[in-house]
Motif scaffolding. Structure first.
Motif, short mmCIF file in Angstrom:
data_model
loop_
_atom_site.label_atom_id
_atom_site.label_comp_id
_atom_site.label_asym_id
_atom_site.label_seq_id
_atom_site.Cartn_x
_atom_site.Cartn_y
_atom_site.Cartn_z
N TYR A 23 -2.19 1.43 -10.38
CA TYR A 23 -3.11 0.99 -9.23
C TYR A 23 -3.93 2.18 -8.96
N TRP A 47 2.93 -0.40 -4.14
CA TRP A 47 2.45 0.46 -5.42
C TRP A 47 3.35 1.71 -5.38
N ARG A 101 -6.89 -5.25 -7.91
CA ARG A 101 -5.89 -4.77 -7.38
C ARG A 101 -6.21 -4.21 -5.81
#
Length: 165
Positions: A23, A47, A101
């Motif tokens: 990420y 994440w 993302r």
């Protein structure tokens, strides 16, 4: 391209280079006037990916993101306020994944379009790119693998292969 004759460049730093679980942890842009903007990104609750070797490269710890990072919604809002049109990166596969993302986590869509810097270059310029980029890094003597600095390096390299002073 933006209304200016010079493009806008963007760069991401990430938790790792894993295109499934990584990420974005930092995003930086360089505008046509060479001004830069960057945001450390507080990780989304889902994440969890983290690479110690990536941290050694960019020098950003997960704890630093938690303490100093901006909320994803703020980063996305500020990016959409600042950017429009075509924005260029040098690692499109990775950068487009991290951009997606980031915006998906914010439940938003970018107000700009991400494209590869290769779209701005002819074959001769593509062949010159890595050597010119290394000269730029050496001459500028700035820290690499920080998003805003890397976006500025992209701009300066682009100018040089375009023969723009």
């Amino acid at each position: 391209m933006n209304s200016s004759s010079q493009p806008v460049f963007i760069d991401f730093e990430a938790s790792s280079l894993d295109l499934i679980s990584s990420y974005p942890i930092e995003v930086g842009v360089c505008l046509p006037d060479s001004s830069t903007h960057s945001w450390l990104i507080k990780p989304h609750v889902l994440w969890s990916d983290w690479s110690e070797s990536a941290e050694e490269i960019h020098g950003i710890s997960r704890q630093q993101l938690i303490e100093e990072g901006f909320e994803i919604s703020k980063v996305v809002r500020e990016m959409n306020t600042l950017l429009s049109g075509d924005i260029f990166c040098d690692a499109w596969t990775f950068d487009s994944f991290w951009l997606h993302r980031l915006f998906k986590a914010a439940k938003a869509k970018p107000a700009f379009h991400l494209d590869s810097i290769s779209m701005l270059l002819n074959s001769e310029q593509i062949n010159q790119w890595q050597n010119v980029r290394q000269l730029v890094i050496n001459e500028m003597a700035i820290v690499t693998h920080r998003a805003a600095n890397d976006a500025l390096i992209l701009q300066e390299t682009w100018k040089r292969v375009q023969h723009i002073e």
